[in-house]
Scaffold this motif. Structure first.
Motif, PDB file in Angstrom:
ATOM      1  N   ARG A  54      11.886   2.991  12.942  1.00 47.96           N
ATOM      2  CA  ARG A  54      10.961   2.930  11.681  1.00 47.96           C
ATOM      3  C   ARG A  54      10.368   4.162  11.438  1.00 47.96           C
ATOM      4  NH1 ARG A  54      11.446  -1.102  15.118  1.00 47.96           N
ATOM      5  NH2 ARG A  54      12.013  -3.191  14.359  1.00 47.96           N
ATOM      6  N   ASP A  55      10.267   4.616  10.463  1.00 51.56           N
ATOM      7  CA  ASP A  55       9.408   5.690   9.760  1.00 51.56           C
ATOM      8  C   ASP A  55       8.721   5.103   8.514  1.00 51.56           C
ATOM      9  OD1 ASP A  55       8.781   7.720   8.475  1.00 51.56           O
ATOM     10  OD2 ASP A  55      10.623   8.780   7.970  1.00 51.56           O
ATOM     11  N   ILE A  56       7.238   4.851   9.023  1.00 48.35           N
ATOM     12  CA  ILE A  56       6.318   4.245   8.280  1.00 48.35           C
ATOM     13  C   ILE A  56       5.391   5.363   7.616  1.00 48.35           C
ATOM     14  CG2 ILE A  56       4.325   2.563   7.969  1.00 48.35           C
ATOM     15  CD1 ILE A  56       5.816   0.945  10.278  1.00 48.35           C
ATOM     16  N   ARG A  57       5.172   5.392   6.513  1.00 46.42           N
ATOM     17  CA  ARG A  57       4.102   6.160   5.749  1.00 46.42           C
ATOM     18  C   ARG A  57       3.179   5.465   4.740  1.00 46.42           C
ATOM     19  NH1 ARG A  57       7.961  11.416   4.754  1.00 46.42           N
ATOM     20  NH2 ARG A  57       9.354  10.974   6.485  1.00 46.42           N
ATOM     21  N   ILE A  58       2.002   5.571   4.788  1.00 41.98           N
ATOM     22  CA  ILE A  58       1.166   4.970   3.972  1.00 41.98           C
ATOM     23  C   ILE A  58       0.602   6.152   3.226  1.00 41.98           C
ATOM     24  CG2 ILE A  58      -0.950   3.875   3.829  1.00 41.98           C
ATOM     25  CD1 ILE A  58      -0.553   2.428   6.355  1.00 41.98           C
ATOM     26  N   VAL A  59       0.815   6.060   1.871  1.00 35.18           N
ATOM     27  CA  VAL A  59       0.271   6.979   0.739  1.00 35.18           C
ATOM     28  C   VAL A  59      -0.529   6.433  -0.371  1.00 35.18           C
ATOM     29  CG1 VAL A  59       1.197   8.372  -0.905  1.00 35.18           C
ATOM     30  CG2 VAL A  59       2.626   7.845   1.184  1.00 35.18           C
ATOM     31  N   GLU A  60      -1.651   7.050  -0.513  1.00 33.61           N
ATOM     32  CA  GLU A  60      -2.512   6.769  -1.500  1.00 33.61           C
ATOM     33  C   GLU A  60      -2.019   6.836  -2.987  1.00 33.61           C
ATOM     34  OE1 GLU A  60      -7.450   6.813  -2.043  1.00 33.61           O
ATOM     35  OE2 GLU A  60      -6.342   8.283  -1.023  1.00 33.61           O
ATOM     36  N   ALA A  61      -2.302   5.880  -3.734  1.00 33.70           N
ATOM     37  CA  ALA A  61      -1.706   5.923  -5.084  1.00 33.70           C
ATOM     38  C   ALA A  61      -2.426   6.919  -5.783  1.00 33.70           C
ATOM     39  CB  ALA A  61      -1.994   4.533  -5.747  1.00 33.70           C
ATOM     40  N   VAL A  62      -1.694   7.244  -6.913  1.00 36.02           N
ATOM     41  CA  VAL A  62      -2.208   8.154  -8.024  1.00 36.02           C
ATOM     42  C   VAL A  62      -2.820   7.436  -8.864  1.00 36.02           C
ATOM     43  CG1 VAL A  62      -1.703   9.654  -9.921  1.00 36.02           C
ATOM     44  CG2 VAL A  62      -0.403   9.836  -7.641  1.00 36.02           C
ATOM     45  N   GLU A  63      -4.092   7.726  -9.335  1.00 30.86           N
ATOM     46  CA  GLU A  63      -5.090   7.079 -10.203  1.00 30.86           C
ATOM     47  C   GLU A  63      -4.775   7.576 -11.554  1.00 30.86           C
ATOM     48  OE1 GLU A  63      -7.685   4.855  -9.318  1.00 30.86           O
ATOM     49  OE2 GLU A  63      -7.152   4.959  -7.291  1.00 30.86           O
TER      50      GLU A  63
END
Length: 68
Positions: free
Chosen positions: A59-68
């Motif tokens: 598993r390669d999990i990345r949490i990325v904040e969305a562009v507003e």
């Protein structure tokens, strides 16, 4: 992930890859916030699922904040 509020946007093999991308299965899940995504990953339910799945997948999990 759905029980924690996640919405599956895409999952499967890429139709095409470019540059340094790896041709491997990917899953894209949308959450309402970074905190919700982190909470889903850190939840007892997900951790229990990870134990049950064992080393069946890398598993390669990345949490990325969305562009507003």
């Amino acid at each position: 992930m759905q029980a924690a509020g996640g919405r599956f946007l895409a999952r499967g093999m890429p139709a095409q890859v470019y540059e340094a991308a790896v041709h491997q299965r990917a899953v894209l899940i949308e959450f309402d916030s970074v905190a919700q995504a982190t909470g889903a990953h850190d939840s007892p339910q997900y951790q229990l699922a990870l134990k049950a799945l064992g080393n069946g997948a890398e598993r390669d999990i990345r949490i990325v904040e969305a562009v507003e």
